[in-house]
Design an enzyme around this catalytic site. Structure first.
Site, mmCIF file in Angstrom:
data_model
loop_
_atom_site.group_PDB
_atom_site.id
_atom_site.type_symbol
_atom_site.label_atom_id
_atom_site.label_comp_id
_atom_site.label_asym_id
_atom_site.label_seq_id
_atom_site.Cartn_x
_atom_site.Cartn_y
_atom_site.Cartn_z
ATOM 1 N N LYS A 35 1.811 1.734 -3.658
ATOM 2 C CA LYS A 35 0.600 2.004 -4.446
ATOM 3 C C LYS A 35 0.133 3.435 -4.208
ATOM 4 C CE LYS A 35 -2.424 -1.119 -3.993
ATOM 5 N NZ LYS A 35 -3.523 -2.056 -3.799
ATOM 6 N N GLY A 74 -12.558 -0.341 2.973
ATOM 7 C CA GLY A 74 -12.946 -1.748 2.841
ATOM 8 C C GLY A 74 -11.871 -2.561 2.141
ATOM 9 N N ASP A 75 -12.041 -3.857 2.158
ATOM 10 C CA ASP A 75 -11.208 -4.804 1.398
ATOM 11 C C ASP A 75 -12.030 -6.093 1.396
ATOM 12 O OD1 ASP A 75 -8.325 -5.204 0.242
ATOM 13 O OD2 ASP A 75 -8.605 -6.967 1.481
ATOM 14 N N SER A 106 -10.615 6.757 -2.723
ATOM 15 C CA SER A 106 -10.768 6.952 -1.274
ATOM 16 C C SER A 106 -10.147 8.291 -0.873
ATOM 17 C CB SER A 106 -10.053 5.837 -0.509
ATOM 18 O OG SER A 106 -10.894 4.718 -0.375
ATOM 19 N N GLN A 150 0.819 -1.212 0.000
ATOM 20 C CA GLN A 150 0.000 0.000 0.000
ATOM 21 C C GLN A 150 0.859 1.271 0.000
ATOM 22 O OE1 GLN A 150 -3.611 -0.876 0.587
ATOM 23 N NE2 GLN A 150 -3.861 1.061 -0.481
ATOM 24 N N LYS A 184 -2.747 -0.990 6.632
ATOM 25 C CA LYS A 184 -3.743 -2.027 6.334
ATOM 26 C C LYS A 184 -4.178 -2.641 7.651
ATOM 27 C CE LYS A 184 -5.750 -4.141 2.828
ATOM 28 N NZ LYS A 184 -6.116 -3.609 1.491
#
Ligand code: NDP
Length: 450
Positions: free
Chosen positions: A114, A165-166, A382, A111, A126
């Site tokens: 990214k 979310g995930d 997001s 992340q 995360k």
């Protein structure tokens, strides 16, 4: 100086011997940034790689809740706050029985890079739990979410850490989590979570963003190589949030999706998947994908026997979009796809291809969009949700979608430019890692030893 990378990788393996997914993600990034590290001998002196691979903080906590039978159940919760160089920690929450510290760390590590690629001011984090929402009543999910947030709220905030979310965390879970946060804090802090409902601070196009963004990235990658999506046959693993909206957008571009899946099996519909049926089954009724054949008897259902090797990858396709979970394409599956003439792979899920599979695709000249670039549309949107929350204002669907398209186009360009600068041709895996790492490394140098 190449040895510096190998030294750090060796030390990581020793220190994190029981975290295979994290080691896989760290190895993938560090191996491909060797040429950058070679140009910057000063990195070693400031222990830049040791610091970037060590989370700023990991919180692990007990989540007790009461099920519908009145029994007390105890799950484990996590939040990995990996890196806050570029902004508040940002990254989703995953509720799935497979969740453990290794998976949380790999996802948070990915992340960081990214989020750097999006160009937006967000750090990497995360979280999640080994709780399985599947088969639970709404009341059970609510009680779990309330207990989870009762602890998590101490560690997050709109300027500190903003979960989303995930897998297993959709609009229902975000709603329960947000409600409990607001209740405890007695503050309407809209920007503390993203993926919220549209009536209480959510962003239009957030739901669609990861899947749509994946297709915008694919469009750019194919165009840069003289190809396009029109008339292509596509397979998409998964049938969750990312898979559904990737299917919607790729179909709009004139491609035909012939197969989708869930963790139990695969549906193959040579006429093209009817997405309305998938949306009804998955978004409304929360049912298994095998029910698709009841509505469309011409389709076939193939059960997944070996979870490590989904039968979906035996189906012939031009474009493959893995949108389910990590390590779902192993070397064997990659070989089958190449033998069947795959032209391009775009990772909607995080790390869905093993290292050997990625290497094989690259060696065979398959265009490959790596997750940290190709699926960055979700976190980018997001960040746009956070931006709208700060402004106390909403953009239209078209405005958000247009920004998302622009961000994905820029991400592809950054991957392509970095790959070209280092003489790596169409290796966008290395391109993505290099483009993101340079940004992180520059910020680390500027902010001192922290
Ligand atoms: P969902 O929970 O909405 O859907 C997940 C899908 O993958 C379901 O169809 C699920 O099937 C399937 N799946 C999950 N685990 C497995 C498994 N072990 N084997 C086979 N199939 C499995 O999640 P998302 O669509 O949100 O996430 C999918 C992937 O995309 C994840 O890797 C996530 O990290 C990544 N991602 C998601 C983003 C987002 O915005 N949501 C952003 C960026 C990346 P079943 O229902 O049977 O479990």
């Amino acid at each position: 100086m190449t040895n510096y990378v190998d030294e750090v990788l060796a030390s990581l393996k020793e220190k994190n011997a029981f975290e295979p997914e994290f080691l896989q993600a760290a190895d993938e990034v560090l191996s491909s940034i060797k040429p950058v590290v070679e140009r910057h001998p000063e990195y070693k002196k400031i222990a830049l790689l040791e610091r970037v691979t060590e989370p700023e903080r990991i919180v692990s906590f007990r989540v007790p809740w009461v099920n519908d039978k009145g029994e007390v159940v105890v799950n484990r919760g996590y939040r990995v706050q990996f890196n806050s160089l570029l902004g508040p920690y940002k990254g989703g929450l995953r509720f799935h029985p497979s969740v453990n510290q290794s998976i949380m760390k790999f996802l948070a590590f990915e992340q960081i890079f990214k989020n750097a690629l999006t160009g937006l001011p967000i750090g990497g984090g995360k979280g999640g739990s080994d709780f399985d929402p599947k088969g639970k009543s709404d009341e059970e999910v609510m009680r779990f979410c309330q207990s989870f947030m009762t602890e998590l709220q101490r560690h997050i905030g709109q300027d500190c850490d903003v979960p989303a979310g995930d897998i297993g965390v959709g609009a229902r879970e975000i709603g329960f989590l947000f409600g409990q946060y607001k209740r405890i804090k007695n503050n309407y802090e809209a920007g503390v979570l993203t993926g919220k409902g549209l009536d209480y601070g959510g962003s239009l196009a957030r739901k669609e963003a990861t899947g749509y963004g994946l297709i915008y990235f694919m469009r750019e990658m194919l165009a840069a190589n003289g190809k396009n999506l029109k008339g292509k046959t596509v397979i998409i693993s998964g049938s969750g949030n990312v898979a559904i909206y990737a299917c919607e957008k790729v179909t709009e571009y004139g491609a035909k999706v012939v197969a989708m899946s869930d963790s139990n099996g695969v549906i193959y519909d040579a006429e093209g998947i009817k997405l309305d049926t998938i949306k009804r089954l998955k978004e409304v009724e929360r049912k298994r994908i095998k029910e698709y054949v009841n509505a469309h008897p011409q389709a076939k259902y193939i059960e997944t026997v070996d979870k490590a090797e989904s039968p979906i990858y035996e189906i012939k396709a031009d474009i493959v979009l893995p949108c389910a979970t990590q390590n779902e394409i192993n070397l064997n599956s990659a070989k089958k796809l190449v033998a069947n003439g795959v032209e391009a792979v775009g990772e909607g899920a995080n790390m869905p291809s093993t290292k050997e599979a990625v290497e094989y695709f690259l060696e065979k000249g398959v265009l490959f969009g790596p997750a940290k670039a190709a699926n960055a549309g979700g976190v980018a949107t997001s960040a746009l949700e956070m931006c709208q929350n700060s402004m106390r204002y909403f953009w239209t669907f078209e405005e958000v979608n247009e920004k998302l398209d622009g961000i994905m186009t820029n991400i592809f360009k950054a991957c392509k430019d970095a790959a070209e600068e280092y003489g790596l041709g169409t290796n966008y895996v290395a391109g993505a890692n290099i483009a993101a790492f340079r940004k992180i490394a520059d910020a680390m140098k500027s902010q001192g030893i922290i």
